[in-house]
Design a protein around this motif. Structure first.
Motif, PDB file in Angstrom:
ATOM      1  N   PHE A   1      -3.500  -4.502  -3.558  1.00 34.63           N
ATOM      2  CA  PHE A   1      -2.645  -3.778  -2.617  1.00 34.63           C
ATOM      3  C   PHE A   1      -2.815  -4.359  -1.217  1.00 34.63           C
ATOM      4  O   PHE A   1      -3.935  -4.623  -0.774  1.00 34.63           O
TER       5      PHE A   1
ATOM      6  N   GLU B   1       0.819  -1.210   0.000  1.00 31.99           N
ATOM      7  CA  GLU B   1       0.000   0.000   0.000  1.00 31.99           C
ATOM      8  C   GLU B   1       0.854   1.262   0.000  1.00 31.99           C
ATOM      9  O   GLU B   1       0.330   2.365  -0.153  1.00 31.99           O
TER      10      GLU B   1
ATOM     11  N   ARG C   1      -1.515   4.335  -5.659  1.00 29.51           N
ATOM     12  CA  ARG C   1      -2.633   3.677  -6.350  1.00 29.51           C
ATOM     13  C   ARG C   1      -2.670   4.036  -7.839  1.00 29.51           C
ATOM     14  O   ARG C   1      -3.379   3.396  -8.626  1.00 29.51           O
TER      15      ARG C   1
ATOM     16  N   ARG D   1      -2.316   1.286 -10.407  1.00 29.50           N
ATOM     17  CA  ARG D   1      -3.392   0.310 -10.680  1.00 29.50           C
ATOM     18  C   ARG D   1      -3.994   0.584 -12.057  1.00 29.50           C
ATOM     19  O   ARG D   1      -4.938   1.349 -12.218  1.00 29.50           O
TER      20      ARG D   1
END
Length: 373
Positions: free
Chosen positions: A315, A301, A305, A308
Motif C-alpha cells: 500500500f 492507501e 486493508r 490484503r
C-alpha cells in the motif's frame, strides 16, 4: 422459487456487476433466481447470459432526482404487474434508496441495501447523495456489505460494532484465476509482450480509479525501465482523455488499452504486477482476482486493508510522490515466482463455490422470516 430484484446501474463488466454474476452462476435457480433493475438504458455485456439463465432485465427511467415521480410511477407499475417480488436488493450506493423507497411504498417486505463503497464520491451529486444516504435507514431492513469499511461508511459505527450486518465477500471462481504459465505465454505472445515488464490494471475509466495518476507513475517507471509496459483493461467515459494523457506523457506506445473483455482472468496471467491507485474503494473484486493469480499488488492507501489477502500486497499513499510509487512497483516487479493460491483464497472466504451456497441459504432464510404468511 424466489426471485431477487437487484437494483444496479446496468449489467456491464464492472466490479459490482461481476460480483453479482459470480454469485448468480452458482445459484440453484430452481430455488433462487436473480433479476435486474437497470437504471441506464445502455445494454450490458452480461444481458444475454442473464436471459439464458432465466433472469429478467428491467430498465427504469433512471435516477434523475428531477424525474423521481416518473421513476416511482414505473416502479408502482412494475410491482403491481409482478407481485412475486418480495426481496429487493440495492447496489447503487446512496442512490439505492430510490429502489428501496419504492419497494417500501409497495409493501415489499425484504429491502436489502448492499454497501460496496467505503466512501462517497465528492462530485456535483454529493448533496443529493448525502440526502439519499440519510434516508436509507428508514427504507431498508437488511444490511449487506462487501467489507467492514463499506459497512462503516453506510451503516455507521454502531451497526459495525454490533455486527448487525451480513458480510458478503466479493467471491470469485478461483480456478479461473490460478496462475497458468501456458495462458501467460499465449497472451503475451499475441500482444507483443515477450520480454516486457507488464504492469496491469483492471477498472472502469472513471475518476475514482485514478488513471491519470497511474499514467504519471508509469511515466516515472519508464525512466529507469526500458522494458516497462502498461496494460489497461476496461472502458468508460474517461478513456479518450486517458489516451490523450498517455500521449502527452510520451508513453502511449508503451500503454495498451485492451477495452472491456470477457477474458480478464487470462490477462492477469500475463501481468507481472497489478496496480490499483484508486481514490476510494470498498473491497475491489479485481484485488481478489489479482491475488488469486498470485500477482504482487500495489494499492493506494485509500483501498481498505481488508483487501490484503497475501503478503504480496503493498500500500502506498496517494500523497506520496510518483517516485515513491515507481520505486515500489519496480521492487515488486523483481518477484517473478507464482504459485497456486486456491487454498489461500478459500481460507479468506473468497471462493464462490462455497460462498454462493451460503448466500443462497441466507436468501431462503430471509424469505422465510419476512415473507411467509
Amino acid at each position: 422459487m424466489i426471485r431477487i430484484l437487484h437494483s444496479v446501474s446496468n449489467m456491464d463488466r464492472a466490479g459490482i456487476e461481476t460480483m453479482l454474476m459470480n454469485y448468480y452462476r452458482y445459484m440453484d435457480t430452481s430455488k433462487v433466481q436473480f433479476d435486474f433493475l437497470c437504471n441506464k438504458k445502455k445494454p450490458g455485456a452480461y444481458d444475454e447470459e442473464i436471459k439464458s439463465m432465466g433472469g429478467r432485465i428491467y430498465r427504469t427511467p433512471g435516477l434523475n432526482p428531477a424525474k423521481y415521480p416518473v421513476y416511482l410511477a414505473y416502479m408502482l407499475k412494475l410491482f403491481r404487474e409482478h407481485p412475486e417480488y418480495r426481496i429487493v436488493e440495492a447496489h447503487n450506493g446512496a442512490l439505492g434508496v430510490y429502489a428501496l423507497c419504492a419497494a417500501k411504498m409497495n409493501k415489499v417486505p425484504v429491502r436489502i441495501f448492499h454497501a460496496h463503497g467505503a466512501s462517497i464520491t465528492k462530485d456535483w451529486k454529493l448533496p443529493i447523495k448525502l440526502v439519499c444516504k440519510a434516508l436509507l435507514p428508514a427504507n431498508m431492513n437488511e444490511h449487506y456489505s462487501c467489507g467492514i469499511e463499506a459497512a462503516r461508511c453506510y451503516f455507521g459505527e454502531k451497526i459495525v460494532e454490533n455486527q448487525n450486518y451480513d458480510l458478503i465477500p466479493n467471491a470469485i471462481k478461483v480456478s479461473d484465476f490460478i496462475f497458468n504459465s501456458e495462458t501467460r505465454k499465449k497472451i503475451r505472445k499475441e500482444n507483443g509482450m515477450d520480454g516486457k515488464h507488464v504492469i496491469g490494471h483492471v477498472g472502469r475509466f472513471m475518476a475514482q480509479k485514478n488513471h491519470t495518476f497511474l499514467l504519471e507513475v508509469f511515466a516515472e517507471v519508464c525512466k529507469n525501465d526500458p522494458n516497462a509496459h502498461l496494460v489497461l483493461l476496461g472502458d468508460g467515459e474517461l478513456m479518450e482523455s486517458v489516451k490523450q494523457k498517455a500521449a502527452n506523457l510520451n508513453v502511449d506506445e508503451r500503454v495498451l488499452f485492451v477495452g472491456n473483455v470477457g477474458n480478464a482472468n487470462e490477462w492477469y496471467q500475463a501481468f507481472d504486477c497489478f496496480v490499483l491507485p484508486s481514490i476510494w474503494e470498498g473491497l475491489p473484486v479485481v484485488g481478489v482476482e489479482a491475488q488469486a493469480a498470485d500477482l504482487p499488488c500495489v494499492f493506494s492507501e485509500n483501498v481498505t486493508r481488508e483487501i490484503r489477502l497475501s503478503n504480496r500486497a503493498k500500500f502506498v499513499g496517494l500523497e506520496e510522490p510518483v517516485e515513491k510509487w515507481a520505486s515500489v512497483i519496480s521492487d515488486v516487479l523483481q518477484s517473478t515466482k507464482r504459485i497456486d493460491r486456491t487454498e489461500l483464497i478459500t481460507e479468506k472466504h473468497y471462493n464462490i463455490e462455497i460462498e454462493a451456497a451460503k448466500l443462497q441459504e441466507r436468501y431462503l432464510q430471509l424469505y422465510g422470516k419476512w415473507c411467509q404468511i
